[in-house]
Design a protein around this motif. Structure first.
Motif, PDB file in Angstrom:
ATOM      1  N   SER A 116      34.903  37.988  49.342  1.00 43.63           N
ATOM      2  CA  SER A 116      36.127  37.350  49.698  1.00 43.63           C
ATOM      3  C   SER A 116      36.462  36.237  48.948  1.00 43.63           C
ATOM      4  O   SER A 116      37.330  35.961  49.053  1.00 43.63           O
ATOM      5  N   VAL A 117      35.421  36.026  48.266  1.00 49.15           N
ATOM      6  CA  VAL A 117      35.316  35.383  47.394  1.00 49.15           C
ATOM      7  C   VAL A 117      35.231  35.512  45.740  1.00 49.15           C
ATOM      8  O   VAL A 117      34.678  34.178  44.974  1.00 49.15           O
ATOM      9  N   ALA A 118      35.088  36.917  45.373  1.00 46.05           N
ATOM     10  CA  ALA A 118      35.077  36.926  44.362  1.00 46.05           C
ATOM     11  C   ALA A 118      36.259  36.514  42.396  1.00 46.05           C
ATOM     12  O   ALA A 118      37.405  35.296  43.501  1.00 46.05           O
ATOM     13  N   PRO A 119      35.330  36.320  41.590  1.00 51.65           N
ATOM     14  CA  PRO A 119      34.445  36.585  41.132  1.00 51.65           C
ATOM     15  C   PRO A 119      33.173  35.320  42.078  1.00 51.65           C
ATOM     16  O   PRO A 119      34.112  34.854  41.629  1.00 51.65           O
ATOM     17  N   ALA A 120      32.323  36.500  41.879  1.00 53.65           N
ATOM     18  CA  ALA A 120      30.935  34.872  42.284  1.00 53.65           C
ATOM     19  C   ALA A 120      29.561  35.006  40.963  1.00 53.65           C
ATOM     20  O   ALA A 120      29.361  36.733  40.486  1.00 53.65           O
ATOM     21  N   MET A 121      29.441  34.651  41.422  1.00 53.07           N
ATOM     22  CA  MET A 121      27.648  34.474  40.467  1.00 53.07           C
ATOM     23  C   MET A 121      26.625  33.459  41.716  1.00 53.07           C
ATOM     24  O   MET A 121      26.775  33.313  42.395  1.00 53.07           O
ATOM     25  N   MET A 122      25.440  34.370  41.546  1.00 48.51           N
ATOM     26  CA  MET A 122      24.119  33.367  42.239  1.00 48.51           C
ATOM     27  C   MET A 122      23.138  32.907  41.051  1.00 48.51           C
ATOM     28  O   MET A 122      23.119  33.546  40.738  1.00 48.51           O
ATOM     29  N   ILE A 123      22.908  31.774  41.487  1.00 42.50           N
ATOM     30  CA  ILE A 123      22.290  30.498  40.349  1.00 42.50           C
ATOM     31  C   ILE A 123      21.200  30.677  41.351  1.00 42.50           C
ATOM     32  O   ILE A 123      21.228  29.467  42.362  1.00 42.50           O
ATOM     33  N   ASN A 124      20.044  30.866  41.024  1.00 39.08           N
ATOM     34  CA  ASN A 124      18.360  31.180  42.073  1.00 39.08           C
ATOM     35  C   ASN A 124      18.685  32.063  43.492  1.00 39.08           C
ATOM     36  O   ASN A 124      19.665  33.048  43.186  1.00 39.08           O
ATOM     37  N   TYR A 125      19.082  30.583  44.602  1.00 35.30           N
ATOM     38  CA  TYR A 125      20.122  31.445  44.899  1.00 35.30           C
ATOM     39  C   TYR A 125      21.523  31.162  45.748  1.00 35.30           C
ATOM     40  O   TYR A 125      22.122  30.944  46.575  1.00 35.30           O
ATOM     41  N   ASP A 126      21.416  30.406  45.249  1.00 33.19           N
ATOM     42  CA  ASP A 126      22.872  29.617  45.219  1.00 33.19           C
ATOM     43  C   ASP A 126      24.021  30.495  45.168  1.00 33.19           C
ATOM     44  O   ASP A 126      24.254  31.048  43.484  1.00 33.19           O
ATOM     45  N   LEU A 127      24.634  30.793  45.938  1.00 30.43           N
ATOM     46  CA  LEU A 127      26.451  31.169  45.959  1.00 30.43           C
ATOM     47  C   LEU A 127      27.153  30.822  44.788  1.00 30.43           C
ATOM     48  O   LEU A 127      27.509  29.556  45.724  1.00 30.43           O
ATOM     49  N   HIS A 128      28.450  31.107  44.226  1.00 29.46           N
ATOM     50  CA  HIS A 128      29.128  30.451  43.974  1.00 29.46           C
ATOM     51  C   HIS A 128      30.133  30.856  43.838  1.00 29.46           C
ATOM     52  O   HIS A 128      29.780  32.375  43.228  1.00 29.46           O
ATOM     53  N   GLY A 129      31.183  30.862  43.851  1.00 24.23           N
ATOM     54  CA  GLY A 129      32.347  32.019  44.457  1.00 24.23           C
ATOM     55  C   GLY A 129      33.410  31.050  43.778  1.00 24.23           C
ATOM     56  O   GLY A 129      33.583  30.432  43.467  1.00 24.23           O
ATOM     57  N   ASN A 130      34.552  32.264  43.790  1.00 23.59           N
ATOM     58  CA  ASN A 130      36.371  31.601  42.987  1.00 23.59           C
ATOM     59  C   ASN A 130      35.480  30.969  41.570  1.00 23.59           C
ATOM     60  O   ASN A 130      36.951  30.404  41.905  1.00 23.59           O
ATOM     61  N   LEU A 131      35.315  31.879  40.952  1.00 25.41           N
ATOM     62  CA  LEU A 131      34.815  31.642  39.736  1.00 25.41           C
ATOM     63  C   LEU A 131      35.878  30.867  38.721  1.00 25.41           C
ATOM     64  O   LEU A 131      36.813  32.357  38.629  1.00 25.41           O
ATOM     65  N   THR A 132      35.942  29.915  37.798  1.00 28.07           N
ATOM     66  CA  THR A 132      37.058  29.857  36.788  1.00 28.07           C
ATOM     67  C   THR A 132      36.759  29.499  35.852  1.00 28.07           C
ATOM     68  O   THR A 132      35.026  28.925  35.811  1.00 28.07           O
ATOM     69  N   GLU A 133      37.193  29.368  34.836  1.00 25.52           N
ATOM     70  CA  GLU A 133      36.085  28.786  33.608  1.00 25.52           C
ATOM     71  C   GLU A 133      35.808  27.714  33.695  1.00 25.52           C
ATOM     72  O   GLU A 133      35.067  26.735  33.491  1.00 25.52           O
ATOM     73  N   GLU A 134      36.606  26.602  34.206  1.00 23.66           N
ATOM     74  CA  GLU A 134      36.723  24.711  34.441  1.00 23.66           C
ATOM     75  C   GLU A 134      34.939  24.395  35.302  1.00 23.66           C
ATOM     76  O   GLU A 134      34.711  24.024  35.553  1.00 23.66           O
ATOM     77  N   ARG A 135      35.490  26.036  36.541  1.00 22.83           N
ATOM     78  CA  ARG A 135      34.621  26.411  37.445  1.00 22.83           C
ATOM     79  C   ARG A 135      33.045  25.750  37.508  1.00 22.83           C
ATOM     80  O   ARG A 135      31.985  25.450  37.555  1.00 22.83           O
ATOM     81  N   ILE A 136      32.621  27.003  36.630  1.00 25.38           N
ATOM     82  CA  ILE A 136      31.493  27.756  35.759  1.00 25.38           C
ATOM     83  C   ILE A 136      31.166  26.938  34.390  1.00 25.38           C
ATOM     84  O   ILE A 136      30.072  26.418  34.697  1.00 25.38           O
ATOM     85  N   ALA A 137      31.809  25.925  33.882  1.00 24.79           N
ATOM     86  CA  ALA A 137      31.275  24.946  33.399  1.00 24.79           C
ATOM     87  C   ALA A 137      30.739  23.654  33.957  1.00 24.79           C
ATOM     88  O   ALA A 137      30.225  23.031  33.729  1.00 24.79           O
ATOM     89  N   THR A 138      31.074  22.992  35.475  1.00 30.46           N
ATOM     90  CA  THR A 138      31.221  22.143  35.473  1.00 30.46           C
ATOM     91  C   THR A 138      30.329  22.215  36.562  1.00 30.46           C
ATOM     92  O   THR A 138      29.239  21.924  36.829  1.00 30.46           O
ATOM     93  N   ILE A 139      29.889  23.859  37.049  1.00 29.73           N
ATOM     94  CA  ILE A 139      28.573  25.094  37.395  1.00 29.73           C
ATOM     95  C   ILE A 139      27.486  24.044  36.770  1.00 29.73           C
ATOM     96  O   ILE A 139      26.644  23.920  37.303  1.00 29.73           O
ATOM     97  N   LEU A 140      27.431  24.315  36.208  1.00 27.45           N
ATOM     98  CA  LEU A 140      26.397  24.649  34.666  1.00 27.45           C
ATOM     99  C   LEU A 140      26.168  23.522  34.893  1.00 27.45           C
ATOM    100  O   LEU A 140      24.490  23.297  33.965  1.00 27.45           O
ATOM    101  N   ASP A 141      26.610  22.818  34.086  1.00 27.80           N
ATOM    102  CA  ASP A 141      26.614  21.223  33.462  1.00 27.80           C
ATOM    103  C   ASP A 141      25.621  20.635  34.925  1.00 27.80           C
ATOM    104  O   ASP A 141      24.116  20.190  34.594  1.00 27.80           O
TER     105      ASP A 141
END
Ligand code: SF4
Length: 599
Positions: A116-141
């Motif tokens: 329901s919050v696609a597109p999504a990714m998992m980092i180790n076991y943390d789930l991240h949804g509603n991904l956008t370019e800005e969110r990805i940069a913040t999450i990875l940092d």
């Protein structure tokens, strides 16, 4: 690790998961595997073969943080391809690669269960949804300064609107307690009337009475097959032999996330349903097989089990009766086929998750060759309210042959996505218009895939189709696990089917020829259409090959025929247009450019 878990082969998955987490780079090295084989007195090839089967394991070094980007149906439709672009731009790695500092490793993966919050990714076991370019940069940092963590998945990124509790017009029964109880507290569940059903059964009913009530309620399995639950329970032999209650929580069908929400938000409800099955069938032990990606479900259920044991709700002489029952958790390793009940039991036994030949059926010889009952989470979680409020109350909603409510998982190009509970037989139109609030950005509806990747395609003419087990079968599709993935005018049917057939090839266990060869050939044919190299005759060839796969051993191999034939029913012209390379669409080119690079 081995001493903690135990040396029996059935603990192999958990032992390897622990070792992987301890490795520092999420690797199970050949040396580690050989050491495990020796300590557990297993052939080296057995352990190596086991690791090779499950996609969550790797014998190659990965990184401190493992990024898994989902590319299954809902994420694919919502732009998963661009997520790879953003990660590549930010970290300079493609799927299969590790950053030079050993911090991040990128992989493509199949459904993470947060559709329901696609597109999504998992980092180790943390789930991240509603991904956008800005969110990805913040999450990875944010991860650069973090220590690796393998515990409960962090919530805020996925919580959003996963469950439409605030949306009026629903018939909330299974979801009634969600939001009003604290899922981390057994006391909270008890205060809201939790465990009243098992108390009532122990005080007022004989085991056969419980089976009779479940039969009378008309409850049918919610995992896809729709077999009457009470009838299934009655198949277990009578007598004092060891029997098992098994919960299939390997929710891997792309687009499905209802069981995750039930386990995370009302874990005791599932335990109580399994206890009722144990009482009714004479089983004393229950297992919940949960997909390995569902870390939060695993941790919340384990906490619930521990609390129930402390309170004497699980164990001996439950609520002062002679009934004894306990529940244990088994984790999956990332294999869609383990959602098939016999492969699930092989996996529980520490083996590759190959489906078994049948007979024998689980009721006769299931887990460890003992009589076993397998139902999924939604099915067991429905039982306490049936016992508490009665069969007549349960079947007061839904249809005569398909009683009760259904959890529908909305995803795709809708204004609102999330979990909705409605009576069985609610129409696709009502679900899309009332709860999905129509198609996103004012676009038009093109088609919906109902039932997951193995489900059929529904065009506009089926908007008024009741979404229940029998009506969908009559219409030549299937309700499956309740997925409603909606696509708009921008979705390319060829690109969509390419993703579906890529999924089946990836997930085939390879045990039987029609499926092993067929899924590969179907994927190859879909790629021909996507690259403008197909000829019109390839359409019939695709259908012919999918028909041959009906001879496959398990449901996975028998599944591709449905999405193929239903897709061609509506969009044959689109496939024919793709035979002309000059008309090849950017959607297809985009998929080919992304998913097949370094993967
Ligand atoms: Fe394995 Fe496919 Fe055969 Fe099922 S049908 S046993 S998934 S090869």
């Amino acid at each position: 690790v081995i001493n903690n878990r135990g040396k029996a082969r059935e603990h192999l998955m958990a032992i390897l998961r622990d070792l992987e987490n301890l490795s520092g780079n999420q690797q199970l090295s050949p040396e580690t595997l050989n050491a495990v084989a020796e300590a557990m007195n297993l052939p080296q090839s057995t352990v190596a073969g086991f690791v090779g089967f499950y996609t969550m394991f790797s014998t190659r070094p990965r990184a401190k943080f493992l990024i898994r980007v989902c590319k299954s149906g809902p994420c694919h439709v919502m732009g998963a391809r661009t997520i790879f672009d953003y990660v590549e731009k930010h970290l300079g790695i493609s799927p299969g690669q590790t950053t030079a500092d050993g911090l991040f490793h990128l992989e493509a993966c199949e459904c993470l269960g947060i559709c329901s919050v696609a597109p999504a990714m998992m980092i180790n076991y943390d789930l991240h949804g509603n991904l956008t370019e800005e969110r990805i940069a913040t999450i990875l940092d944010g991860y650069r300064s973090r220590e690796p963590f393998f515990g409960e998945a962090c919530g805020p990124e996925v919580e959003g609107r996963v469950c439409m509790l605030d949306e009026p017009g629903q018939t909330q029964r299974l979801t009634e307690k969600i939001g009003s109880i604290d899922p981390l507290s057994v006391d909270s569940y008890l205060e809201k009337g939790g465990y009243a059903a098992i108390k009532k059964a122990l005080a007022e009913y004989q085991p056969d009475d419980v089976i009779a009530i479940v039969k009378d309620s008309g409850l049918r399995g919610r995992g896809g097959a729709g077999f009457p639950a009470g009838v299934k329970w009655s198949f277990l032999p009578k007598g004092d032999m060891q029997k098992y209650v098994i919960c299939n929580a390997d929710e891997g069908e792309p687009g499905t996330y209802k069981d995750r929400i039930l386990m995370e938000e009302n874990p005791h409800g599932l335990l109580e349903g399994m206890m009722l099955c144990g009482y009714a069938t004479g089983a004393t032990v229950g297992y919940i097989y949960i997909r390995g990606e569902y870390r939060r479900s695993i941790e919340r259920l384990q906490r619930a089990i521990d609390q129930a044991r402390e309170k004497g709700i699980l164990g001996d002489n439950i609520f002062g009766s002679s009934f004894r029952f306990d529940i244990f958790i088994k984790e999956g390793g990332g294999a869609y086929v383990c959602g098939e009940e016999s492969s699930l039991m092989n996996s529980m036994e520490g083996k590759r998750g190959y489906p078994r030949f049948r007979p024998p059926f689980p009721a006769g010889a299931g887990f460890l060759a003992k009589p076993s009952n397998v139902n999924n989470v939604e099915t067991y979680a429905s039982v306490p309210m049936i016992i508490e409020k009665g069969a007549a109350w349960y079947k007061s909603v839904g249809l005569e042959t398909c009683t009760g409510t259904k959890l529908y998982c909305l995803s795709g190009k809708l204004n609102r996505t999330g979990l909705v509970e409605m009576p069985m037989g609610t129409t696709l139109r009502e679900i899309i218009e009332t709860f999905g609030k129509g198609i996103k950005n004012g676009k038009t509806f093109k088609f919906a895939q109902v039932g997951g990747s193995a489900g059929g395609i529904l065009g506009p003419e089926l908007m008024d189709l009741p979404l229940d087990i029998d009506s969908t079968i009559k219409a030549g599709v299937t309700l499956g696990s309740g997925v409603v993935l909606v696509c708009d005018e921008d979705t390319c049917p060829v690109d969509f089917l390419l993703d579906v057939l890529n999924f089946f090839e990836h997930e085939s266990c390879g045990q039987c020829v029609p499926c092993r060869v067929g899924t590969r050939q179907l994927h190859h044919l879909a790629r021909k259409f996507a690259t403008g190299t197909a000829v019109p005759g390839d359409l019939d060839l695709m259908v012919e090959k999918a028909k041959l796969m009906k001879n496959s051993l398990c449901a996975l191999g028998q599944s591709p025929i449905l999405p193929i034939t239903t897709m061609l029913k509506y969009f044959r012209e689109d496939f024919l247009r793709h035979c002309d390379p000059s008309l090849c669409c950017p959607e297809c080119a985009n998929s080919l450019a992304h998913y097949y690079r370094g993967h």
